[in-house]
Design a protein around this motif. Structure first.
Motif, PDB file in Angstrom:
ATOM      1  N   ALA A 493       5.227  -5.522 -18.596  1.00 15.84           N
ATOM      2  CA  ALA A 493       4.816  -6.416 -18.102  1.00 15.84           C
ATOM      3  C   ALA A 493       3.443  -6.977 -18.762  1.00 15.84           C
ATOM      4  N   ASN A 494       2.637  -5.893 -18.884  1.00 21.94           N
ATOM      5  CA  ASN A 494       1.264  -6.081 -19.471  1.00 21.94           C
ATOM      6  C   ASN A 494       0.968  -6.205 -20.873  1.00 21.94           C
ATOM      7  N   VAL A 495       2.286  -6.360 -21.510  1.00 22.96           N
ATOM      8  CA  VAL A 495       2.310  -6.847 -23.071  1.00 22.96           C
ATOM      9  C   VAL A 495       3.315  -7.887 -23.150  1.00 22.96           C
ATOM     10  N   MET A 540       9.301   3.762 -25.650  1.00 26.56           N
ATOM     11  CA  MET A 540       8.679   4.342 -27.013  1.00 26.56           C
ATOM     12  C   MET A 540       7.275   4.311 -27.200  1.00 26.56           C
ATOM     13  N   LYS A 541       6.714   5.581 -27.127  1.00 24.81           N
ATOM     14  CA  LYS A 541       5.403   6.176 -26.917  1.00 24.81           C
ATOM     15  C   LYS A 541       4.633   6.192 -28.364  1.00 24.81           C
ATOM     16  N   ILE A 649       1.785  -5.763 -31.076  1.00 22.03           N
ATOM     17  CA  ILE A 649       2.014  -5.925 -29.821  1.00 22.03           C
ATOM     18  C   ILE A 649       1.378  -5.039 -28.945  1.00 22.03           C
ATOM     19  N   THR A 650       1.240  -3.740 -28.953  1.00 21.90           N
ATOM     20  CA  THR A 650       0.408  -2.816 -28.196  1.00 21.90           C
ATOM     21  C   THR A 650      -1.206  -2.859 -28.373  1.00 21.90           C
ATOM     22  N   PHE A 674       0.875   4.298 -28.986  1.00 27.30           N
ATOM     23  CA  PHE A 674       1.089   3.069 -28.390  1.00 27.30           C
ATOM     24  C   PHE A 674       0.164   3.074 -27.090  1.00 27.30           C
ATOM     25  N   PRO A 675      -0.939   2.268 -26.865  1.00 29.47           N
ATOM     26  CA  PRO A 675      -1.565   2.258 -25.786  1.00 29.47           C
ATOM     27  C   PRO A 675      -0.637   1.970 -24.439  1.00 29.47           C
ATOM     28  N   THR A 676       0.228   1.053 -24.790  1.00 29.24           N
ATOM     29  CA  THR A 676       1.413   0.743 -23.578  1.00 29.24           C
ATOM     30  C   THR A 676       2.553   0.996 -24.365  1.00 29.24           C
TER      31      THR A 676
END
Length: 789
Positions: A493-495, A540-541, A649-650, A674-676
C-alpha cells in the motif's frame, strides 16, 4: 391509733409527683427522639396539636397486640427476620402505653423500634414540639419511594443504600403506627403505600424482552436449538459459537423473518445464494429453506438457522474457494484468509443491502470481475445476442510463399460472425478469412485441445457453438476459483499498491502500480511435471547483481552426482566448485560471471520452494511461443530493465536506469535492498481478459484445470479446514563414499570443509533455516550444458 390517711394522701401526692415527673421526662425524651422538624412552619403546626394527658392505664395484655397486616412479606425467610424486632417492640410498648395513658388500637409491635431508630436531642423547654413530633403526614408517607424507610415523621431516609429488603419493609410498614391516638387516623392511609412500594426492592422484576410478541415463540425455539449439541445447521464449531453469540445478543429474535414474513435482510441473502452461479459457485451448495411453508415457530426457527448456515458457507467459499489449494498440488502455497463467522453475521445483517454485503466476500480484483462478465456472456447471459457460427465449407488461409505464390484468402459471409465470436475488433464487417482470423482460429483450437491448424472445419464450428456447460465455461470457472486463493490485497500500500504478477501459462511477468501496468516482459517457467514452477505469494526483499549460483540439493543429488559417476571431471569443465560440509552433505556452486547460470541479476523473494527470478545466458528461449524449460525458477528476458523499474518504485529519488544497473556488472556480488518489499504473486491463469477486453485462453501445461474440475464436479473439496497439505517429495542423499575417484573436492586433500552458511542462507541471505527442499526444486544451467532452473 395513728391516722394514716393524711400520710397516705401525702405519700400518694409524692408518688404522683414522681411518676408525673418521670413520665413527663420519659415521654419528652421518647417523643423527642423522633423530632427532626426544626423550621418555624413545622414547629407552628406541631404546637397546634394537643398532647394527651398521662393517665393510670393498666399494663397491656397479649390481646392488645395486633398482627401487622400492612407489610407484605414476600417469603418466610423475610417474615422470620422481623421476629426479633417484634419482640423488642413489645417490650418497648409497655413503657409507651404507660407514658401516654392511651391505647393506640393500630399500634404495631415495632412501634418503639421506629421511635428508637434515630435519637434526636430536644430541649426540655419546648414541650409542644416534643409532644407533637410523632405525627405522620399522610402526604409525606405516600410519596416516599420504596427504598425510603424511616420513622413516619422523618422527611428523608438513609435506607436506600441498604441492599437487604426484609428489615426496611418491616420498618416502613410499622412506622406510621408509632404515632399517638390523635394521629392514628393517618396511619391506615400512610402505611400501605410504603409497604407496597417496598415490594419490588425485595424481589426485582424480570427485565422486559426486546423481542416483539409475535416473534417471541420463534426466539424461544432458537434459544433451544442453539443450546442443543446435536444442531446440524453449522458444520464448524466456530460458526455455531458465532451464531449463539449473535442471536443471544438480540434476545434470540430472528433476523431473516419478522412476524413470520421475510425481512429485507432475508430477501437479500436468499437472492445472493440463488445467484451463486454468476460467480462460478454452485447454488446447490447453499440450500435455501422454504419460508412460505414455515408456519409454526419450530419451522421458522429451523429455517432461520439453515439460512444462516448457508450464508456462512457462501461467504467462506466465496472468499477462500470451494477447494483448498493443497488438494490440487504440492507446489502451491498461498496465505490463508478465512472468514470470521461473527464478522459475517454483523456485516451482512447490518448492511442496507445484504446481497451486496455477501457478494463482497468474492474477489474484488479487476481481472476476476472481467472473468465473471465473460462467464455470463459464455452462458448466453451477456448484454448482446448469442453469436452462432453457421455450418458451411471449410475456410483456410495460406500464407504467401515468396514472390512466386501470393497469400490465399477465402471469402465467406460467416466471417463477420466469426470475428465477433473470437473477439477480433479489426475490420469487424470484413468477410475475408485473412491471416488475422486464421491466427485467432488457431489459438481457439489450442484452447479446446483441437489441432491448431487455423482451418475453420466442422469440428471447430461445433466447438465454437458448444452448449452452455462447455470447456470454456469450465476453464473460466476454475480460473475464478484460483483467484479466491490470492490475497485480497495484492500489493504494498505505501508504494502505490505495487506488486509483481507472473502468469505461468502465458509466460508473462507484469509490474503493477496504482491499478495500472507499469512494465511487462517475457519469462521462461518450469517444465511440466517434477520441475513445475510453484504457485505462491511472497515479498521481494532485494536483488543481487553478479550472483553466485548455489546449486539446489535436488539437482545435486538427482542430476549432478549421477553425472559424476560417469565423468568425475564434469563439474570442473562446467566451472562448478564442489564442497563437502561437516555433516557429510555436498554443496556445489558457480561463481559470478558472464557465463553464470543465473546471468547477471537474481531477484530474491525467500520461499519454501527455493525458487526465484533471474537472468539467463540462454536468451534464445524467449523467442519461443511456449517457454516451459526451467527447473522451476523463472528466467526474465530483460533483467536490467526489471531491476530499474522495481528500484524506482521503492526508491523513487534514486533514479535507477538500466545503464546504471549494467555498470555494476563484475565478479563480486552486490545486494540492492528494497526499503519496502514488493509482493510477488505467481499465478496460473489459463483464462483471462486482455487489455483489449478479449477473453484469452492458454494451454493447461501443468494439468491444473483438469484436477480442479474433477474436485469441483465430485464435491470433494468441501471441507477445506480438514485438508492437510501434501508432503513435499524428498530426495535421497547417497553416502559420501559414493563419490567416484577423481572428483575434485574443495579443501585440503579432499578433507571435510565447513562451507559456512547453510543453503538457504547462500540462496537468499541470512533469513533463517528453510524447510527440506522438494525434489523438483532446483536450478541449474549447464555452461554449454549446465542445467539451470
Amino acid at each position: 391509733m395513728r391516722d394514716c390517711s393524711n400520710n397516705r394522701r401525702g405519700f400518694d401526692r409524692v408518688l404522683m409527683t414522681v411518676a408525673a415527673t418521670f413520665l413527663t421526662v420519659s415521654a419528652t425524651s421518647a417523643f423527642a427522639q423522633d423530632t427532626s422538624r426544626s423550621s418555624p412552619a413545622e414547629l407552628a403546626i406541631d404546637a397546634a396539636i394537643p398532647r394527651p394527658e398521662p393517665a393510670n392505664v393498666p399494663p397491656p395484655t397479649a390481646s392488645d397486640f395486633k398482627t401487622d397486616t400492612t407489610a407484605a412479606l414476600p417469603d418466610a425467610a423475610k417474615a422470620t427476620d422481623t421476629q426479633p424486632t417484634d419482640a423488642k417492640a413489645a417490650d418497648a410498648k409497655v413503657t409507651d402505653t404507660k407514658a401516654t395513658d392511651t391505647k393506640a388500637p393500630d399500634a404495631k409491635p415495632t412501634d418503639t423500634k421506629a421511635v428508637d431508630a434515630k435519637p434526636v436531642d430536644v430541649k426540655p423547654a419546648e414541650p409542644s414540639a416534643t409532644a407533637t413530633s410523632t405525627e405522620s403526614k399522610p402526604a409525606d408517607v405516600a410519596t416516599t419511594p420504596a427504598t425510603d424507610s424511616k420513622p413516619a415523621d422523618a422527611p428523608k431516609t438513609d435506607t436506600a443504600v441498604a441492599p437487604p429488603a426484609a428489615a426496611p419493609a418491616t420498618e416502613t410498614a410499622t412506622a406510621p403506627a408509632a404515632t399517638p391516638a390523635p394521629a392514628t387516623a393517618t396511619a391506615p392511609t400512610a402505611a400501605p403505600t410504603p409497604a407496597t412500594a417496598a415490594a419490588p426492592a425485595t424481589e426485582p422484576a424480570k427485565a422486559a424482552s426486546n423481542v416483539p410478541a409475535e416473534d417471541q415463540p420463534v426466539a424461544d425455539k432458537l434459544r433451544e436449538l442453539l443450546a442443543s449439541k446435536t444442531l446440524r445447521s453449522f458444520d464448524r464449531k466456530n460458526e455455531h459459537a458465532a451464531a449463539e453469540k449473535f442471536y443471544s445478543a438480540r434476545d434470540y429474535a430472528p433476523v431473516f423473518t419478522q412476524a413470520g414474513k421475510l425481512t429485507e435482510t432475508g430477501k437479500g441473502v436468499i437472492a445472493r445464494l440463488k445467484n451463486a452461479a454468476a460467480d462460478g459457485l454452485n447454488p446447490e451448495d447453499y440450500p435455501v429453506p422454504d419460508f412460505a411453508a414455515a408456519t409454526s415457530p419450530d419451522a421458522l426457527a429451523d429455517a432461520e438457522l439453515k439460512l444462516a448456515g448457508s450464508m456462512l458457507d457462501y461467504a467462506r467459499q466465496a472468499q477462500s474457494g470451494r477447494m483448498h489449494w493443497s488438494q490440487v498440488s504440492a507446489d502451491i502455497l498461498y496465505p490463508e484468509h478465512p472468514i470470521d463467522p461473527a464478522e459475517v453475521f454483523s456485516n451482512v445483517t447490518s448492511a442496507k443491502d445484504a446481497s451486496a454485503a455477501l457478494d463482497g466476500y468474492n474477489p474484488q480484483h479487476k481481472l476476476y470481475k472481467e472473468l465473471k462478465k465473460k462467464l455470463a456472456e459464455l452462458r448466453g447471459e451477456g448484454d448482446g445476442p448469442v453469436v452462432r457460427i453457421a455450418e458451411g465449407p471449410a475456410l483456410r488461409y495460406v500464407a504467401a510463399r515468396g514472390k512466386k505464390q501470393a497469400a490465399e484468402e477465402m471469402d465467406d459471409p460467416r466471417v463477420p460472425d466469426l470475428r465477433t465470436k473470437l473477439g477480433i475488433s479489426e475490420n469487424p464487417e470484413s468477410t475475408t478469412y485473412d491471416a488475422t482470423v486464421a491466427r485467432a482460429v488457431q489459438k481457439f483450437q489450442s484452447s479446446v485441445d483441437l489441432k491448431p491448424s487455423g482451418v475453420l472445419d466442422d469440428r471447430t464450428v461445433k466447438a465454437l457453438n458448444s452448449p452452455k456447460r462447455d470447456r470454456q465455461i469450465d476453464t473460466v470457472i476454475v480460473n475464478m476459483e484460483r483467484w479466491r486463493w490470492l490475497p485480497r490485497q495484492l500489493g504494498a500500500a505505501n508504494v502505490g499498491n505495487a506488486y509483481v504478477i507472473l502468469n505461468i501459462p502465458d509466460y508473462t511477468l507484469k509490474v503493477m502500480q496504482n491499478g495500472a501496468q507499469v512494465w511487462s516482459t517475457r519469462v521462461v517457467t518450469g517444465k511440466p511435471g517434477q520441475h513445475a514452477t510453484p504457485l505462491l505469494t511472497e515479498t521481494m526483499k532485494y536483488i543481487t547483481v553478479n550472483p553466485t549460483w548455489n546449486v539446489p540439493p535436488s539437482i545435486i543429488y538427482n542430476e549432478y552426482l549421477p553425472a559424476l559417476q560417469q565423468d568425475p571431471t564434469v563439474l570442473d569443465r562446467m566451472g562448478l566448485k564442489l564442497e563437502r560440509n561437516r555433516d557429510g552433505t555436498i554443496h556445489i556452486s558457480q561463481p559470478p560471471g558472464e557465463a553464470n547460470a543465473l546471468g547477471r541479476i537474481r531477484f530474491n523473494f525467500p520461499n519454501k520452494f527455493l525458487v526465484y527470478q533471474h537472468d539467463t545466458p540462454d536468451k534464445y528461449l524467449f523467442a519461443k511461443q511456449e517457454r516451459a524449460y526451467s527447473h522451476g525458477c523463472m528466467r526474465v528476458q530483460n533483467p536490467d530493465q526489471y531491476a530499474s523499474v522495481l528500484l524506482n518504485i521503492t526508491e523513487p529519488n534514486a533514479h535507477y536506469t538500466p545503464e546504471r544497473i549494467r555498470s555494476m556488472y563484475g565478479s563480486s556480488e552486490v545486494d540492492l535492498k528494497f526499503p519496502t518489499p514488493i509482493p510477488v504473486n505467481i499465478t496460473y491463469q489459463t483464462a483471462f481478459v486482455d487489455d483489449a477486453g478479449k477473453l484469452e485462453f492458454r494451454k493447461d501445461i501443468y494439468g491444473r484445470d483438469a484436477t480442479m474440475l474433477s474436485l469441483l464436479k465430485n464435491n470433494r473439496g468441501k471441507d477445506l479446514e480438514t485438508v492437510v497439505a501434501h508432503a513435499q517429495p524428498s530426495y535421497s542423499r547417497p553416502p559420501s563414499s559414493s563419490l567416484p575417484a577423481g572428483v575434485n573436492v574443495a579443501g585440503a586433500n579432499g578433507g571435510w570443509n565447513n562451507s559456512g552458511p547453510n543453503f538457504f542462507e547462500r540462496l537468499f541471505g541470512g533469513f533463517g533455516q528453510p524447510e527440506p527442499p522438494p525434489v523438483r526444486r532446483g536450478q541449474a544451467q549447464q555452461q554449454r550444458r549446465v542445467y539451470t532452473r
